[in-house]
Design an enzyme around this catalytic site. Structure first.
Site, PDB file in Angstrom:
ATOM      1  N   HIS A  10      39.323  41.595  30.921  1.00 58.47           N
ATOM      2  CA  HIS A  10      39.818  42.452  32.002  1.00 58.47           C
ATOM      3  C   HIS A  10      41.337  42.591  31.983  1.00 58.47           C
ATOM      4  CE1 HIS A  10      35.741  42.303  33.216  1.00 58.47           C
ATOM      5  NE2 HIS A  10      35.788  41.039  33.604  1.00 58.47           N
ATOM      6  N   ALA A  11      42.046  41.469  32.018  1.00 52.92           N
ATOM      7  CA  ALA A  11      43.511  41.536  32.024  1.00 52.92           C
ATOM      8  C   ALA A  11      44.020  42.188  30.742  1.00 52.92           C
ATOM      9  CB  ALA A  11      44.104  40.133  32.182  1.00 52.92           C
ATOM     10  N   CYS A  42      30.335  39.535  35.784  1.00 48.96           N
ATOM     11  CA  CYS A  42      29.762  39.496  37.129  1.00 48.96           C
ATOM     12  C   CYS A  42      28.480  40.323  37.208  1.00 48.96           C
ATOM     13  CB  CYS A  42      30.773  39.992  38.160  1.00 48.96           C
ATOM     14  SG  CYS A  42      31.391  41.658  37.831  1.00 48.96           S
ATOM     15  N   PHE A 277      54.293  36.891  28.322  1.00 45.42           N
ATOM     16  CA  PHE A 277      53.704  37.292  29.591  1.00 45.42           C
ATOM     17  C   PHE A 277      52.248  36.846  29.609  1.00 45.42           C
ATOM     18  CE2 PHE A 277      57.411  39.780  29.138  1.00 45.42           C
ATOM     19  CZ  PHE A 277      57.782  40.274  30.375  1.00 45.42           C
ATOM     20  N   THR A 300      39.228  41.084  39.846  1.00 49.57           N
ATOM     21  CA  THR A 300      40.177  41.873  40.629  1.00 49.57           C
ATOM     22  C   THR A 300      41.608  41.394  40.422  1.00 49.57           C
ATOM     23  OG1 THR A 300      39.612  40.423  42.487  1.00 49.57           O
ATOM     24  CG2 THR A 300      38.551  42.577  42.406  1.00 49.57           C
TER      25      THR A 300
END
Length: 454
Positions: A10-11, A42, A277, A300
């Site tokens: 996701h990130a 999920c 980062f 999220t």
């Protein structure tokens, strides 16, 4: 500018897409250990339960899409080491076993998390499954089809969703949890009592306050029982859902972390090395309710953090706003959600909190249907600062927790919430919104206490 991104769920996916959009002249190279990107773990329970027919639908991007947008994609590649001083990495091609060195100007570390595998005797037996990635989802579905007795260990959201899915397929399901109630990180007891009753009503065997001590196998090496501190449970299949840990082994002892290894990042997603980062499940986040860094692995959080990496990689531009850990769940006919801290969780951070619980209907009772709603507000005792909330109903009122999440992020008080402006329409709500109502009830209770002390 050469930017290397390690990990692309996701990130990583959000980082890459936004880097390509915001910095089209940059050289973006991605290394991913799996052969896919962006898998929504999920949704595994939805796939197991047949709500999502194809696990392939749980991807929202692909290596081919990112390549077409301009990234250089290397799937089935495992990064073996990082040399921060030389700004180089060593990578292994998992298909050819060849290794090579690559260099970067900026490195983005988005390796995510991995399921915790507890050191329990027999953990290596066949048909003891983890539940995280696409391959594991496929294994679970295949093996569950031939299983009769399934044990799910760990009563968080994933565990709760899986037991419902297995029960719907006619399996005998044992739900094992070391603490004395389910969903204890998300809901206080008055809510979890109803969840547990719902599970029991559907024939799921609850084994609460039971610590797993060992797994016992048969002569062929397959698991046949789970031995806990209280009982022995016969099984054909075990699903481990006991939590996640950050995948930060490559930078262990190199960068600042929490005690569990989750990377500490500043408001602009920089680690303690300004050239590196990080975002997503391998990071800590700032919990606005607790005013403290915490480990909250949620998609999220990951997607927002990944987007912020792209905005801030050249220079600090957009500050991270923190999180409330907001989450929701549907279990049979119950809709529930929470945000911020529960009363129990607030105590672990040393916060002096109070709470108000409201039981009301979601819309006027003169309407053809009006469903009962249980809503709880948690607030700081002295300042009345909003700390958290929980909601449960057989109608979907979960969006109220998204609203309350924004209120907490903006450091609003009970008084602010009591007089916030919300619309009224009988099809949807009442003249006094439920969030207004629970806040006004809190003020009324506080007023009564003041009157009694005068």
């Amino acid at each position: 500018m050469k930017i290397i991104v390690i990990g692309c769920t996701h990130a990583g996916t959000q980082t890459v897409k936004n880097l390509l959009r915001l910095h089209p002249d940059a050289d973006i190279t991605v290394y991913e250990r799996n052969n896919n990107v962006s898998f929504l773990s999920c949704g595994i329970a939805l796939n197991v339960g047949g709500v999502v027919k194809n696990a392939e639908d749980l991807f929202y991007s692909s290596p081919e899409e990112l390549e077409a947008l301009g990234a250089t994609m290397h799937v089935h590649h495992n990064v073996l080491s990082i040399n921060r001083q030389a700004k180089t990495i060593v990578v292994e091609n998992l298909e050819t076993n060849e290794t090579k060195q690559d260099h970067y100007d900026k490195l983005v570390y988005t390796t995510g998390s991995t399921p915790i595998v507890p050191p329990i005797s027999g953990i290596g037996l066949k048909h003891i499954q983890l539940c995280k990635n696409y391959a594991q989802a496929q294994d679970i579905i295949k093996k569950a089809a031939h299983a009769t007795n399934i044990a799910v260990i760990g009563a968080g959201y994933i565990g709760v969703e899986l037991v419902e899915a297995f029960e719907a397929y006619g399996k005998h399901v044992t739900f094992i949890e070391g603490s004395d109630r389910v969903l204890n990180k998300y809901l206080d007891r008055e809510f979890t009592d109803e969840v547990e009753q719902t599970l029991t009503n559907h024939g799921i065997q609850l084994a609460l306050n039971e610590k797993v001590e060992s797994f016992v196998g048969n002569d062929d090496g397959y698991v046949k029982s789970v031995q806990t501190s209280k009982a022995t449970h016969d099984v054909d299949l075990v699903i481990l859902c006991v939590g996640f840990r950050p995948q930060t082994e490559l930078v262990k002892d190199e960068l600042d972390t929490l005690s569990n290894g989750a990377l500490l990042v500043n408001d602009y997603m920089q680690t303690s090395d300004p050239s590196i980062f990080a975002a997503g499940d391998n990071c800590s986040v700032f919990h606005n309710s607790a005013q403290h860094h915490a480990y909250i692995p949620l998609a999220t959080n990951a997607t927002k953090m990944g987007t912020l990496v792209a905005y801030n990689i050249m220079q600090p531009t957009i500050r991270y706003r923190g999180t409330q850990g907001t989450s929701g769940l549907k279990l049979y006919d119950l809709h529930m959600a929470s945000t911020g801290l529960t009363e129990d969780a607030a105590a672990t951070y040393g916060l002096d909190v109070r709470s108000t619980t409201l039981i009301d209907h979601e819309r006027p009772t003169f309407m053809p249907t009006a469903t009962e709603v249980r809503l709880k507000l948690v607030y700081e005792n002295e300042t009345m600062r909003l700390i958290g909330g929980q909601i449960m109903s057989k109608s979907d009122q979960t969006q109220l927790m998204n609203t309350l999440s924004v209120c907490i992020q903006q450091e609003m008080t009970v008084e602010d919430l009591a007089f916030s402006d919300f619309f009224f329409q009988p099809h949807y709500n009442k003249p006094v919104n439920l969030l207004n109502t629970v806040a006004l009830k809190t003020l009324a209770e506080r007023d009564q206490v003041h009157l009694q002390t005068q």
